[in-house]
Design an enzyme around this catalytic site. Structure first.
Site, short mmCIF file in Angstrom:
data_model
loop_
_atom_site.label_atom_id
_atom_site.label_comp_id
_atom_site.label_asym_id
_atom_site.label_seq_id
_atom_site.Cartn_x
_atom_site.Cartn_y
_atom_site.Cartn_z
CG HIS A 44 -16.19 -13.06 16.90
ND1 HIS A 44 -15.73 -12.95 15.61
CD2 HIS A 44 -16.61 -14.34 17.04
CE1 HIS A 44 -15.84 -14.12 15.00
NE2 HIS A 44 -16.38 -14.97 15.84
CE LYS B 94 -10.51 -15.35 12.70
NZ LYS B 94 -10.55 -16.81 12.77
CB SER C 93 -10.38 -20.66 15.03
OG SER C 93 -10.57 -19.96 13.83
CG ASP D 110 -7.50 -19.08 12.81
OD1 ASP D 110 -7.97 -20.12 13.28
OD2 ASP D 110 -8.20 -18.22 12.24
NE ARG E 164 -11.07 -26.22 12.93
CZ ARG E 164 -11.64 -25.10 13.36
NH1 ARG E 164 -11.02 -23.94 13.26
NH2 ARG E 164 -12.85 -25.14 13.89
#
Length: 429
Positions: A87, A192, A188, A166, A173
């Site tokens: 990620h 995931k 967050s 999320d 947000r």
């Protein structure tokens, strides 16, 4: 699991006053927000209290776990491959997922890469791949598992069932000024990724002008928090902190980044893209317990290109199709002789966005052909009038604002600057 009853105002006030939220408070408020019992305005107030007062690690871990439990968890344990995922926190020209997933698969580790779309100046992996004729992002869980077993790599959209809390909180947000909070960012991302079910995870935490984190200490804190969250959930997690002061590679956009990724898979491409791809691949293979192959050798052998072609074809794309090119271009040239000392990642990212490569609101269409191609990098010698970058779009009325974004976004100096050898700044395990 049924969470104990609480009251939204009580939970908000506790965090407003700097208290540590209990497990049952966190479980209740996340569950209530997902179901609609806790109103958006109440969750926005709690998010602001978290931004202002922070969270201790046990709170962040429980918050992450509650968001995971709000939806389904994928399970790759039935695969004959070990799994590892990557990620990135997002940057300009960050096409690394495209060559990385097939490279790691070619080394014997399956990559279940659930990716997103671009918003603002940072590009989205799915937007880039959709420049390939026929390629589709949306797969069922069954299709994803079958492709992982057969090909070893998949890049697709995350299903709505993963961490729905999320998804709902992120949208809130974004419009309430509560994005910039390490506890909320870390939970967050990790909710995931953990729900996705990968066996191991490598994080690419960007820092610099084109990154979400501008400050090295903050980037380091985010990386350490996410690594700790992954390990707490039983996922072997490590992070690289990487430089995003200059765009990665020579392209920022959609089709142009796909073309550059294919160059890397063919054994060429810009050195920084190759270096970061190989560095992340080594981390992913190590985390998955498969260090018997050197990804640099596999990349040079063409093995990763074979997987790329199969991965694209499995999702309906034509790996041999010509990528679309922009009808309209304009060139930015050097105004003097010298050396390129700086190309600001944020300036290039904003220019690509304004050309149509990105979106201002979720759901907006993007142009496959829009983007910026650099003809020089920091450290290169240039002559007056030499092309520095080409701007590409379908809509030439966008050039003026894109050029405005680049105003002051690069420097040419008399002396050659010192240029970092690698975009990797730190390793956190």
């Amino acid at each position: 699991m049924t969470a104990a009853r609480h009251d939204a105002v009580e939970v908000i006030a506790a965090k407003r006053d700097g208290h540590v939220l209990s497990d049952s408070q966190i479980d209740w408020v996340v569950d209530g927000f997902t179901s609609g019992e806790v109103a958006d305005v109440q969750m926005a107030s709690l998010a602001m209290a978290i931004v202002l007062n922070g969270m201790e690690f046990p709170e962040i871990a429980r918050w992450t776990d509650a968001m995971i439990r709000s939806g389904e968890r994928m399970d790759f344990s039935g695969l004959s491959w070990p799994t590892s995922d990557k990620h990135s926190t997002g940057g300009v020209g960050d096409k690394i997922t495209l060559p990385l997933a097939p490279l790691v698969a070619a080394c014997g580790v399956a990559v279940p890469q659930l990716s997103g779309r671009g918003l603002g100046h940072t590009g989205g992996t799915l937007d880039k791949l959709e420049a390939i004729p026929g390629w589709r992002a949306d797969l069922t869980n069954e299709e994803m598992l079958a492709q992982l077993e057969d090909v070893g790599a998949v890049i697709c959209a995350a299903g709505a069932g993963l961490a729905p809390a999320d998804k709902k909180l992120y949208a809130l947000r974004d419009v309430t000024g509560t994005v910039e909070s390490i506890p909320l960012i870390a939970s967050s991302i990790m909710s995931k990724k953990i729900a996705e079910g990968t066996g191991s995870l490598v994080l690419d935490v960007k820092v610099g002008s084109g990154a979400f984190m501008k400050d090295l200490d903050k980037a380091r804190e985010l990386a350490r928090t996410m690594v700790a969250l992954g390990k707490a959930a039983g996922v072997d997690t490590r992070a690289l902190v990487t430089d995003m002061s200059t765009p990665l590679g020579l392209t920022a956009g959609n089709a142009v980044e796909v073309a550059e990724s294919v160059e890397v898979l063919a054994g060429g491409g810009p050195a920084d893209v190759v270096d970061l791809t190989v560095a992340l691949a080594r981390e992913m293979l190590s985390a998955a317990g498969r260090e018997d192959k050197d990804p640099a050798d596999v990349l040079a052998s063409g093995g990763a290109m074979d997987v790329w072609r199969r991965m694209i074809a499995a999702q309906g794309g034509d790996p041999d199709a010509a990528l679309p090119t922009a009808r309209e271009t304009t060139v930015v040239t050097a105004d003097r002789d010298g050396y390129v000392a700086r190309i600001d990642a944020m300036a290039v990212g904003l220019a690509a966005w304004r050309l149509g490569a990105g979106r201002s609101r979720p759901g907006e269409a993007v142009q496959a052909t829009a983007g910026v191609t650099l003809h020089a990098r920091p450290g290169d010698a240039v002559r007056s009038g030499q092309p520095l970058m080409t701007l590409q779009t379908e809509t030439p009325e966008r050039f003026e604002r894109a050029l405005a974004a680049l105003d002051g976004g690069y420097d040419i100096t008399d002396a050659a600057p010192s240029v970092p050898e690698s975009p990797v700044l730190e390793r956190i395990v």
